[in-house]
Scaffold this active site. Sequence first.
Site, PDB file in Angstrom:
ATOM      1  N   LYS A   1      32.557  15.443 -16.660  1.00 46.80           N
ATOM      2  CA  LYS A   1      32.518  17.057 -16.301  1.00 46.80           C
ATOM      3  C   LYS A   1      31.776  16.884 -14.752  1.00 46.80           C
ATOM      4  O   LYS A   1      31.593  15.728 -14.259  1.00 46.80           O
ATOM      5  CB  LYS A   1      31.583  17.605 -17.393  1.00 46.80           C
TER       6      LYS A   1
HETATM    7  C1  LIG Z   1      37.251  22.998 -22.654  1.00 40.99           C
HETATM    8  C2  LIG Z   1      36.301  21.943 -23.571  1.00 40.99           C
HETATM    9  N1  LIG Z   1      35.510  22.150 -24.440  1.00 40.99           N
HETATM   10  C3  LIG Z   1      34.676  21.541 -24.990  1.00 40.99           C
HETATM   11  C4  LIG Z   1      34.465  20.343 -24.757  1.00 40.99           C
HETATM   12  C5  LIG Z   1      33.680  19.120 -25.478  1.00 40.99           C
HETATM   13  O1  LIG Z   1      32.957  18.672 -24.717  1.00 40.99           O
HETATM   14  P1  LIG Z   1      31.775  17.752 -25.236  1.00 40.99           P
HETATM   15  O2  LIG Z   1      32.614  16.356 -24.975  1.00 40.99           O
HETATM   16  O3  LIG Z   1      30.582  17.565 -24.349  1.00 40.99           O
HETATM   17  O4  LIG Z   1      31.737  17.787 -26.666  1.00 40.99           O
HETATM   18  C6  LIG Z   1      35.511  19.772 -23.743  1.00 40.99           C
HETATM   19  C7  LIG Z   1      35.640  18.331 -23.567  1.00 40.99           C
HETATM   20  O5  LIG Z   1      36.343  17.841 -22.783  1.00 40.99           O
HETATM   21  C8  LIG Z   1      36.269  20.548 -23.104  1.00 40.99           C
HETATM   22  O6  LIG Z   1      37.121  20.243 -22.205  1.00 40.99           O
END
Ligand SMILES: Cc1ncc(COP(=O)(O)O)c(C=O)c1O
Length: 383
Positions: free
Chosen positions: A189
């Site tokens: 990210k």
């Molecule tokens: C749009 C979106 N929402 C939520 C997430 C979940 O993130 P995390 O890996 O921090 O749980 C991601 C992960 O790629 C994502 O792309």
Amino acid sequence: MNAPLRTPAYLKFAGPDLDEAAIAAVGDVMRSGQLTSGPWVKAFEQALSRFFGGRPVRVVTSATAAIEIALAIAGVGPGDEVITPTQTFFTAMNMIVRRGATPVFVDCDLVTRNLDIAAVEAAITPRTRAILPTYWPGSLPDLDALYALARRRGLRVVEDAALVMGSRWQGRNLGASGDIATFSFHPNKNMTSIEGGAIVVNDDAEAARVDALRFHGIRALADRTRDVAEAGGKFNLPDVNARIGVAQLARLPEFLARRRALVDRYGARFPRDLGAVLPPTPAGDDGHSWNMWSVLLPLDRLTLDRRAFRDALDAQGIGSGVSYEASHLTTLGRALGGRDGQFPVSERIARETLTLPLHTRMADADVDRVCEACDALLRGHRR
Ligand SMILES: Cc1ncc(COP(=O)(O)O)c(C=O)c1O
């Protein structure tokens, strides 16, 4: 030490940018003996709260945990419906189902991927409790219209802003206004705490509920014993991660500027005459952040399928990703009633999308190399 992200041999499609100062700072935290949530979690939350206009912020182990907790705070439970785009990562569907609720999917725009607000309105039923939009790099839906609809229909909004830490809406950081916002600090990210996520809430009462839900449901009692009123999970962020998060937040403007410059270069170099659909073109520092750069491949004009296209990039040392499949066509989505042809735009994106390398440790020449490789494949394999 940073070499594996970009070697002459292989360019990954995403990855973190950790400097030696942050790595050394982790050593200090480890030597302090305070490994799990402590002063650095507090410091990270305070810095994030300043970033989000003074709103209460809590950090947890992932955006996925943040969304699960946010849905609980929004009152989502068994029998409820939550409206969410099908063109997103699997988190939204999964967390809605884990709350015992039903995801009600909607389609999105082909280029911006913003969810279709008219479709959201049409999907509202007496059982709808909340809307869970995903925000995409390079664009945002009309949040005034989205919130006006939510207010009119008495719905909570849980924003999945995992991809857009640092995007702005009407001049303020996304998350500084609105209902509940969630962000991801996964290494792919805009900034990272290795794993990690943040949840921005409305008031101290909601923040206290996050405190309980992220740590066993525990609330402290005056007699120094503990009570549990609501089943909580174990989603507290360790101080080691929070220390990295503090260092990364300070560098976020630098990261965002570099990502925008790379996207500008992609926009200028990627072939536009071969039928690929490109993301929106940035207009300088227009408030949008760029976590990913994904094109739609003109598969109907090519003799290669996406798998072969990706394999060919791999063979040239270029990584790629698929962002994302359509949630309603996963096995779980189909078990919930998803069918082929239900959301044509999202299904087309799922078939054709290809995420190309974008991270701050890329050189301009890396973008040129990716664009040249794609040009050769698109031109050389025309039907
Ligand atoms: C749009 C979106 N929402 C939520 C997430 C979940 O993130 P995390 O890996 O921090 O749980 C991601 C992960 O790629 C994502 O792309």
